[in-house]
Design a protein around this motif. Structure first.
Motif, short mmCIF file in Angstrom:
data_model
loop_
_atom_site.label_atom_id
_atom_site.label_comp_id
_atom_site.label_asym_id
_atom_site.label_seq_id
_atom_site.Cartn_x
_atom_site.Cartn_y
_atom_site.Cartn_z
N SER A 85 0.82 -1.20 0.00
CA SER A 85 0.00 0.00 0.00
C SER A 85 0.85 1.25 0.00
CB SER A 85 -0.91 -0.01 1.24
OG SER A 85 -1.57 1.24 1.36
N ASP A 86 0.33 2.33 -0.64
CA ASP A 86 1.03 3.62 -0.61
C ASP A 86 0.89 4.30 0.75
OD1 ASP A 86 1.83 3.37 -3.24
OD2 ASP A 86 0.02 4.34 -4.03
N HIS A 87 -0.10 3.86 1.53
CA HIS A 87 -0.32 4.44 2.86
C HIS A 87 0.62 3.79 3.85
CE1 HIS A 87 -2.27 6.09 6.35
NE2 HIS A 87 -2.45 4.87 6.84
N PRO A 88 1.52 4.57 4.51
CA PRO A 88 2.44 3.95 5.47
C PRO A 88 1.68 3.31 6.63
CG PRO A 88 3.14 6.19 4.91
CD PRO A 88 1.76 6.02 4.36
N PRO A 89 2.12 2.15 7.07
CA PRO A 89 1.46 1.49 8.20
C PRO A 89 1.81 2.21 9.51
CG PRO A 89 3.42 0.28 7.60
CD PRO A 89 3.27 1.38 6.57
N THR A 90 1.04 1.94 10.54
CA THR A 90 1.36 2.49 11.85
C THR A 90 2.65 1.89 12.39
OG1 THR A 90 -0.98 2.84 12.36
CG2 THR A 90 0.53 2.78 14.22
N VAL A 91 2.84 0.59 12.18
CA VAL A 91 4.00 -0.11 12.72
C VAL A 91 4.77 -0.80 11.61
CG1 VAL A 91 4.81 -1.96 14.27
CG2 VAL A 91 2.88 -0.51 14.95
N SER A 92 6.08 -0.64 11.63
CA SER A 92 6.97 -1.49 10.83
C SER A 92 7.56 -2.52 11.78
CB SER A 92 8.09 -0.66 10.19
OG SER A 92 7.59 0.19 9.20
N ALA A 93 7.08 -3.76 11.68
CA ALA A 93 7.58 -4.85 12.51
C ALA A 93 8.80 -5.42 11.81
CB ALA A 93 6.51 -5.91 12.70
N CYS A 94 9.98 -5.09 12.32
CA CYS A 94 11.24 -5.45 11.66
C CYS A 94 11.80 -6.72 12.30
CB CYS A 94 12.23 -4.30 11.78
SG CYS A 94 11.73 -2.83 10.85
N LEU A 95 11.70 -7.80 11.58
CA LEU A 95 12.18 -9.10 12.06
C LEU A 95 13.61 -9.31 11.59
CD1 LEU A 95 11.71 -11.81 13.43
CD2 LEU A 95 10.61 -12.61 11.32
N LEU A 96 14.53 -9.36 12.53
CA LEU A 96 15.95 -9.53 12.23
C LEU A 96 16.27 -11.02 12.23
CD1 LEU A 96 17.24 -6.80 14.71
CD2 LEU A 96 16.67 -6.50 12.29
N THR A 97 16.87 -11.50 11.14
CA THR A 97 17.14 -12.93 11.06
C THR A 97 18.46 -13.21 10.38
OG1 THR A 97 16.16 -15.06 10.44
CG2 THR A 97 15.93 -13.27 8.86
N TYR A 98 19.08 -14.32 10.81
CA TYR A 98 20.29 -14.82 10.16
C TYR A 98 20.41 -16.32 10.42
CZ TYR A 98 25.08 -15.84 8.94
OH TYR A 98 26.21 -16.41 8.39
N LYS A 99 20.33 -17.08 9.37
CA LYS A 99 20.60 -18.52 9.40
C LYS A 99 19.75 -19.23 10.46
CE LYS A 99 24.69 -20.16 10.53
NZ LYS A 99 26.15 -20.45 10.53
N ARG A 100 18.46 -18.91 10.49
CA ARG A 100 17.55 -19.54 11.46
C ARG A 100 16.32 -20.11 10.73
NH1 ARG A 100 17.83 -17.48 16.56
NH2 ARG A 100 17.00 -19.47 17.27
#
Length: 271
Positions: free
Chosen positions: A2-17
């Protein structure tokens, strides 16, 4: 997307899991608060992470899979996550852990109730390798605490009550500057100090997520003197930032801090 920014950006950090990543993504997509994007920040994993995330993205338009061109380590991946985030709030989440369906709802509600807050954190479960609750961390803090008051509280102990899983205002993160990549493991603690220097902090007393133990061969699973050195640098810098190096207040706070560091070193040498 969507062009409308969300309220929350849930940033999931991952490496080799890749083996544990699906359970975390499923938890996050089941949130009661729905106005969010799930930005999976893959730190150049050599496993099946990309394939797994592509399958989730095909099923749910909220999922954005972003793979770093090279391995940036924890601090660098956090900076990449902030750069990709579009929401008013940025939630930092870790692969493999479990999240209550009410996590984002509680975090957003708490931040909206305390508009001066720069970040929010909460009580937490610590699991054993079988997934059973081994212990918890419940702090009893007020709902909203002045940032400098909490900053001073953190300086009295080198064990940060704020773990790496939090949500912060995106504008506060940008104002504070990037995570310090010379601190590849504990840059988040340095960032929490910097945010507390600028704004207040919100605490939610519910255990809204559960942390699994690190794998036995994980470099952070045991006492690590390189990590201890990072911690010492962070707290000494935080002390000087708060009081001004050389001031009477700095000398008093530094003496208290050095005693805490010495006691922690003795405990860790015993371990």
């Amino acid at each position: 997307m969507s062009d409308h920014p969300p309220t929350v950006s849930a940033c999931l950090l991952t490496y080799k899991r890749a083996g544990v990543l699906p359970r975390t993504i499923n938890d996050l997509l089941a949130q009661s608060f729905t106005d969010f994007e799930l930005v999976v920040n893959d730190d150049c994993s050599p496993d099946e992470t990309g394939r797994i995330c592509a399958e989730f993205a095909a099923r749910d338009s909220r999922v954005r899979y972003c793979r770093n061109e090279r391995n940036l380590r924890y601090a660098g991946n956090q900076n990449a996550a902030v750069a990709r985030a579009r929401g008013k709030y940025v939630a930092f989440l870790h692969d493999g852990d479990r999240y209550s369906p009410q996590l984002l709802e509680r975090w957003v509600g708490a931040m909206e109730a305390c508009p001066t807050a720069a970040l929010v954190f909460n009580a937490v479960n610590v699991l054993d390798r079988e997934g059973q609750v081994a212990r918890g961390h419940d702090h009893g803090y007020p709902a909203c605490t002045p940032g400098h008051e909490f900053y001073d509280h953190m300086l009295t102990s080198i064990h940060s009550p704020i773990f790496g899983i939090v949500m912060a205002r995106r504008d506060a993160l940008l104002a504070a500057g990037p995570f310090d990549e010379s601190l590849p493991v504990l840059a988040d603690i340095d960032m929490w100090f910097r945010l507390l220097h600028r704004g207040d902090v919100v605490y939610v007393p519910e255990r809204l997520y559960s942390i699994y133990p690190r794998e036995a061969d994980h470099p952070n699973a045991r006492v690590n003197w390189a990590i201890r050195d990072e911690l010492t640098r962070i707290y000494r810098t935080a002390c000087a930032r708060r009081h001004g190096r050389g001031s009477p207040e700095w000398r008093r706070a530094r003496r208290t801090l050095e005693s805490a560091l010495q006691r922690a070193d003795l405990r860790d040498m015993a371990v």
